[in-house]
Design an enzyme around this catalytic site. Sequence first.
Site, PDB file in Angstrom:
ATOM      1  CG  ASP A   1      43.073  32.309  23.806  1.00 30.58           C
ATOM      2  OD1 ASP A   1      42.731  33.483  24.072  1.00 30.58           O
ATOM      3  OD2 ASP A   1      43.961  31.718  24.439  1.00 30.58           O
TER       4      ASP A   1
HETATM    5  C1  NOJ Z   1      44.548  35.205  25.583  1.00 32.37           C
HETATM    6  C2  NOJ Z   1      44.735  34.160  26.633  1.00 32.37           C
HETATM    7  O1  NOJ Z   1      45.365  33.031  26.089  1.00 32.37           O
HETATM    8  C3  NOJ Z   1      43.446  33.719  27.304  1.00 32.37           C
HETATM    9  O2  NOJ Z   1      43.751  32.886  28.383  1.00 32.37           O
HETATM   10  C4  NOJ Z   1      42.657  34.915  27.746  1.00 32.37           C
HETATM   11  O3  NOJ Z   1      41.474  34.484  28.366  1.00 32.37           O
HETATM   12  C5  NOJ Z   1      42.355  35.777  26.544  1.00 32.37           C
HETATM   13  N1  NOJ Z   1      43.605  36.228  25.944  1.00 32.37           N
HETATM   14  C6  NOJ Z   1      41.505  37.003  26.905  1.00 32.37           C
HETATM   15  O4  NOJ Z   1      42.218  37.873  27.680  1.00 32.37           O
END
Ligand code: NOJ
Length: 721
Positions: A268
């Site tokens: 993430d």
């Molecule tokens: C953080 C989020 O937790 C995740 O779900 C997302 O895909 C990413 N950012 C990218 O935007």
Amino acid sequence: MDNIMNSRAYKAAREKAQALLEKLTLTEKIGQLSQFGNSIYSSDEKKYEDHFREGKVGSFLTLRGAEKTNRIQRDLMNMQRTPIPAIFADDVIHGYRTTFPTPIAQSCSWDPELTARCSAAAAKEAYAGGLKWTFGPMVDIARDPRWGRIMEGFGEDTYLCSRFAAAAVRGFQGDGDAPGKDHLIACMKHYAAYGACVGGRDYNTADVSPETLHEVYLPPFKAGIDAGAATVMSAFNDVNGVPATANRYLLTDVLRDRFGFKGFVVSDAGAVGELINHGFAEDPKDAVCKAFGAGVDMLMAGDMYNDNLPALLEEGKVTMEEIDRSVLSILTVKYLLGLFDEPFVDPDGEKVFFCDEHLALSREAGAQCAVLLENDGILPLKGVENIALTGPLTHPCGKAHLLGGWCGIADPERTVTIEEGLKAAIPDANIDVIPGATFVHMEPEEIAAIAARAARSDVIIAAVGEENGMAGEAGSKSDLELCGSQEELVLALCATGRPVVCLVSAGRPLVLSKFKGKVAALLNIWQPGTEAGNSVADLLTGKVNPSGHLTTSFPYTTGQVPIYYNHPSTGRPADGHWRFESKYMDCPIGPLYPFGYGRSYTTFEYSDISLSSDKIAPDGELKVRLTVTNTGEYDGAAVVQLYVRDLVASRVRPVKELKGFKKLFLTRGASSRVELSLPASGLAFVDSKLEWVVEPGRFKLWVAEDSADERCGFDFTVTNS
Ligand code: NOJ
């Protein structure tokens, strides 16, 4: 099971990837493991040129649009020594330009095919906009509505979520051998147990027993892998003390070795660097060592892999085999996507944005996902001449809120408002749109003025709920009541004596207990998407009969959470015999509206219910057959639900668990014979060795309209062999 990850196309892609891998320098290999956001392209020309030339970029996130992505792809491929197209990724969660209901809403349709269709439509638009990869579906089980990300997933139940996870993966990736044109590769997130964050506070620790982890939180990921999900995202949180992003047990032992995942894992955003905040890594190099070593193939986002993997390799802390394995899995997916043959997209493809077909689907889905919670007969509206329409969601800026969070580059201006929808559906009615209601505090006089004006109409429609930013990432709340003075507003409207139809639009279950017995109807519309107003008007006028059923329990009060229907049996159940029971002194033990609950304008009756046998072998299958009759005045869809309880087992089992469901449409007066299969394998649970076992013994089964309905119960036994 056949899917793209075990197709012939996959094998061919892997061979090509292997051949390419052999030609790459170490820097180019590590570049494939690195993803970058907008900043690398726009803010620092020199940096991006060097990165492009040296082959340090494998993927981009949140760069969108055919023109832009084509331009960047061209630059990248022209500058690289070995031209390798980048994969453009983004959060295509419930639409790209055309917005569909949020995932939590979609799950309330109890129609996984609807999710497959919405995901396919979203993929088609996103592909036209230059994307090849979505960070979805989110398949985290969410039992705590304080957690704002509950809106991004499919609810509290593992079985239901698994069915929707597989459907979303198929929808995004397509059913063919390879994702190719008009599709995106899927990324199941957030692996793992992100939804178990303590206190519903985003990014917080998840403290779950290994048994619960395997039984409740992991199966949706397994279901998505079986459906062919090509990528998985590691979560921010720690799981029992080990951050998910550095968790070798989860990422390698379970995901790859046990579940057979063959794609690649992306971290993430920033999660690798956050290992330092977790106190799990000393510095960026140590963080990379731990994350990569655990099985995170690609870094979102930035240079931490580019900067640290070469030294770690030299020091022997990571091996060339490990790097090659990660690069190979990423290149394989790129070949599988057809990226090398067609790295660009046709700018004319963007004509598909907001096309009639997608708008029609948004309208249909918006209506299928709403859940009717109360109705004293006021709905569907018939021959009403004067309608008052009020509430903060009728305000023009409600347009964005009706889309919900995570709607990428949706265009809120395209949202059909509730006012527009109603005016188009009932052109002859006088609709008095009363301004002034807000999401924040309103003075009693302001509320009184709205109520006084509303009282002049025959029916009052109040649209209340949440702003779109109140749920989603970092959207945790400690209080699930309607914010500001919305509750007071609805109660003041009820006090006028006019029937109040209350529409609730939110990203999470809210506490609505004060409305019980006061509002004439309560319709939870969630955040329906671009066609919101038309979907709502279809429901209010009866053009569509509500058929949504809750996939999360709606609590009486915030203090009850986490509250979920499939909780383990206690030694002191709350059956009202004495004081010393597992209950609250100040509120009921159960939710206000249970999992599976949803009303209709018609009624259904279940009859002639039979089980194929009252005994099944541990490898056998039970068939449950029944007749469903539409006994009311309207055509409509029923959702037959099958729950089971394992009465005595070697581990305490849930009081009941969903094991099957079927949604069927019946015209007024019609009947249909329905069959639900219950394989004994579906009765398995995780034992203390973390193996799935089916234990012989007695079970109870209910054919039900919701998780609290115990009218049709049966007994059966799983035999020893
Ligand atoms: C953080 C989020 O937790 C995740 O779900 C997302 O895909 C990413 N950012 C990218 O935007």
